[in-house]
Design a protein around this motif. Structure first.
Motif, short mmCIF file in Angstrom:
data_model
loop_
_atom_site.label_atom_id
_atom_site.label_comp_id
_atom_site.label_asym_id
_atom_site.label_seq_id
_atom_site.Cartn_x
_atom_site.Cartn_y
_atom_site.Cartn_z
N HIS A 318 70.95 -19.15 -60.49
CA HIS A 318 71.46 -19.99 -59.30
C HIS A 318 70.18 -20.25 -59.40
O HIS A 318 69.02 -19.60 -60.32
N THR A 320 68.03 -19.63 -56.74
CA THR A 320 67.33 -18.90 -56.41
C THR A 320 66.04 -18.20 -57.14
O THR A 320 64.93 -17.68 -56.53
N GLN A 363 72.63 -26.53 -58.75
CA GLN A 363 73.20 -26.31 -57.30
C GLN A 363 71.61 -26.86 -56.83
O GLN A 363 70.46 -26.91 -56.80
N GLU A 365 69.59 -26.42 -53.38
CA GLU A 365 69.12 -25.23 -52.77
C GLU A 365 67.75 -25.35 -51.61
O GLU A 365 66.55 -26.59 -52.25
N ASN A 401 74.80 -11.32 -49.38
CA ASN A 401 73.98 -11.63 -50.96
C ASN A 401 72.68 -10.71 -50.78
O ASN A 401 72.45 -10.04 -49.87
N TYR A 403 70.01 -9.94 -51.77
CA TYR A 403 69.03 -10.87 -51.32
C TYR A 403 68.68 -11.49 -49.81
O TYR A 403 67.26 -11.42 -49.33
N THR A 404 70.17 -11.84 -48.97
CA THR A 404 69.71 -12.21 -47.71
C THR A 404 69.95 -11.61 -46.71
O THR A 404 71.54 -10.56 -47.49
N ASN A 425 76.32 -21.74 -48.73
CA ASN A 425 76.11 -20.17 -48.27
C ASN A 425 74.17 -20.48 -48.00
O ASN A 425 73.58 -20.87 -48.18
N GLY A 427 71.84 -17.89 -45.69
CA GLY A 427 70.50 -16.34 -45.52
C GLY A 427 69.50 -16.38 -44.62
O GLY A 427 68.79 -17.06 -45.09
N PHE A 429 65.87 -14.05 -46.28
CA PHE A 429 65.59 -13.34 -47.73
C PHE A 429 65.79 -11.95 -46.44
O PHE A 429 64.89 -12.01 -45.42
N TRP A 448 69.22 -22.06 -48.23
CA TRP A 448 70.60 -22.23 -48.08
C TRP A 448 70.57 -22.68 -49.68
O TRP A 448 69.94 -23.35 -50.12
N THR A 509 79.56 -22.69 -55.00
CA THR A 509 78.55 -23.13 -53.73
C THR A 509 77.03 -22.80 -54.57
O THR A 509 76.90 -21.68 -55.34
N1 PHE Z 1 72.24 -18.04 -54.57
C1 PHE Z 1 73.42 -18.71 -53.86
C2 PHE Z 1 74.13 -19.27 -54.58
O1 PHE Z 1 73.79 -19.10 -56.14
C3 PHE Z 1 73.05 -19.59 -52.75
C4 PHE Z 1 72.46 -18.98 -51.48
C5 PHE Z 1 70.80 -19.71 -51.71
C6 PHE Z 1 72.53 -18.00 -50.76
C7 PHE Z 1 69.93 -19.12 -51.07
C8 PHE Z 1 71.30 -17.52 -49.35
C9 PHE Z 1 69.84 -17.77 -49.63
O2 PHE Z 1 75.42 -18.99 -53.90
#
Ligand code: PHE
Length: 509
Positions: A318, A320, A363, A365, A401, A403-404, A425, A427, A429, A448, A509
């Motif tokens: 991801h 992230t 993705q 983000e 998640n 991390y969130t 998705n 959140g 952190f 997100w 997503t």
């Molecule tokens: N990394 C999450 C995913 O791969 C998406 C996400 C990003 C969720 C940032 C929360 C905050 O689905």
């Protein structure tokens, strides 16, 4: 062969007055002769004039009478001298011969149709119709009266015959020289270029269409989303590393080492180089501690954190991972400055490929990092962002998640389907992620993510992801798409809303 015959004949004769006659004389099909004449005429080897002749030919019915005799004669011969009943006569001949034969024989006064018997009125008849048909077949000239009669009976039809008369043209030669298209080294060396005939340039021929570059739909939608972020004052994060360490992809994000996503069934790990070279050691130490014992008000996961696991290289799962690197860098800058970051790039997951899933996708983000942010800020930013994409009716559902916390799935209402469709998705952190990085206590990060493929597929009406991405993509589809995307997308934003909401398939997503 036909060409040699024509050119050869014209060498010793002034002309060919009739291509039909000529074809018959040399024993070559007239159509073949015609084709050669057209070609020779085009190159002015001969001059040709059209000749048209109208000619009577036999119809199928006419042809059949040249063999079996006319129906009136067939009928006449079927009547015995003593006469015959109609029923018996009808049995002896074909129904069409009976019908036509009776009519003609009566007209000719050959037979008498009595109440009881059909009988001959004369002894012998001769088959004039058959004779006439044979003479027409052989090209003889016959009386107009006879022609009319046969035409009325549809035994003959007029055919227009086309041919040529021809004589030598200005470029006449007993043998045609093939025009050469290119002057070669050999021609020059042999010296035969002097005698060669070169093909003339065709200055009105069309050249091949000029090919320009074309943007893939994913790139266009990416550009549109990029513009939205830029309009909202976000900075783009550098995403140019597909290879990432487990540390930044998972550990820094407070994702425990036993988490199923860290299995090779879900993630592509690298064989060479299998491990990362360097990590910020003091930060690694704080991450290890927060996983094992917690801190910053957290209890941690309470397991034995392994450095080898964090060192493993993988293809980032991801974007992230990029966000965690950037937040760490931001935390090192003192004093703290608030930031709005975004990224749009490729990620990889070891997934079974189907209509809606590939092992790699893109993705989108976004994140905002500032003091005292709340969930209300996240919801507000999401409304702003998604309404710019054409989706203003949003709903959120609690999610998880590592991390969130809290985490929310984002849904958009689909007017057509009358249902809520998941679009992303999000959140805030966790402090377990932010505080070990060194960010001030009161700094919060809202974030997100969503896939780029999903809105692109909807926008371009593609329902199989393999038609959008990979070796099966139809390049014509990309070439056909309009080039000027910026204006088009502005107009399309309302349309995109409808389309986006129309999606029933689930994309990552
Ligand atoms: N990394 C999450 C995913 O791969 C998406 C996400 C990003 C969720 C940032 C929360 C905050 O689905």
């Amino acid at each position: 062969m036909a060409e040699d015959a024509i050119l050869g004949f014209l060498e010793s004769n002034v002309n060919i007055s009739d291509s039909g006659q000529f074809a018959a004389d040399v024993g070559i099909d007239h159509n073949e002769i015609i084709n050669v004449i057209k070609s020779l005429h085009g190159f002015r080897l001969v001059d040709a004039q059209d000749i048209k002749r109208e000619k009577w030919v036999l119809t199928d019915e006419g042809k059949s009478y040249t063999v079996a005799g006319s129906p009136e004669v067939q009928l006449f011969l079927a009547i015995p001298l003593e006469g015959i009943s109609r029923e018996e006569l009808q049995k002896k001949v074909d129904s069409s011969v009976y019908k036509i034969g009776c009519a003609q024989a009566i007209k000719n006064k050959w037979v008498e149709m009595g109440k009881q018997l059909v009988s001959r009125k004369i002894q012998n008849v001769e088959d004039r119709v058959k004779d006439l048909l044979l003479r027409i077949r052989d090209g003889e000239v016959i009386d107009q009266e006879d022609i009319d009669a046969l035409k009325r009976r549809k035994l003959i039809a007029l055919q227009t015959w086309k041919g040529y008369s021809l004589q030598r043209g200005p470029n006449y030669a007993p043998k045609r020289k093939k025009a050469v298209t290119d002057l070669t080294r050999d021609h020059l060396q042999r010296g035969d270029w002097k005698d060669l005939e070169f093909k003339e340039y065709n200055f009105s021929a069309k050249g091949p269409p000029a090919e320009g570059g074309y943007l893939h739909p994913l790139l266009k939608v990416r550009k549109q989303v990029q513009n939205i972020f830029l309009q909202m004052g976000f900075e783009e994060m550098p995403t140019n590393n597909f290879v990432e360490s487990s540390f930044w992809n998972f550990d820094a994000l407070f994702q425990p080492q036993q988490h199923p996503a860290r299995d090779s069934h879900d993630t592509f790990f690298l064989k060479v180089p299998s491990t990362t070279r360097e990590l910020p050691e003091d930060y690694v130490e704080r991450v290890k501690r927060v996983h094992e014992y917690g801190g910053y008000g957290s209890r941690g996961y309470g397991y034995d954190w392994k450095r080898e696991e964090a060192n493993k290289n993988l293809l980032r799962t991801h974007t992230t991972a990029v966000s965690s690197r950037m937040l760490y860098l931001l935390a090192q800058q003192k004093p703290f400055t608030p930031k709005k970051y975004f990224s749009i790039d490729r990620v990889f997951r070891n997934e079974a490929v189907d209509r809606t899933h590939l092992a790699e996708f893109h993705q989108i983000e976004g994140l905002v990092c500032d003091r005292g942010l709340t969930l209300g800020d996240l919801i507000g930013v999401l409304h702003d962002f998604f309404s710019r994409l054409g989706m203003s009716k949003l709903r959120f559902k609690p999610a998880y998640n590592p991390y969130t916390e809290p985490s929310m799935e984002i849904f958009s209402y689909h007017e057509g389907f009358k249902k809520w469709v998941e679009i992303g998705n999000s959140g805030m952190f966790r402090p377990e992620m932010l505080l070990p990085m060194g960010l001030p206590d009161d700094v919060r990060v809202i974030a997100w993510g969503l896939s780029l493929e999903r809105p692109t597929m909807i926008l371009y009406g593609i329902d199989n992801i393999r038609d959008l991405f990979g070796h099966k993509v139809d390049l014509n589809l990309i070439k056909r798409n309009p080039i000027f995307l910026r204006n088009k997308f502005q107009i399309r934003s309302a349309e995109m809303l409808c389309l986006f909401r129309g999606l029933s398939i689930s994309l990552p997503t």
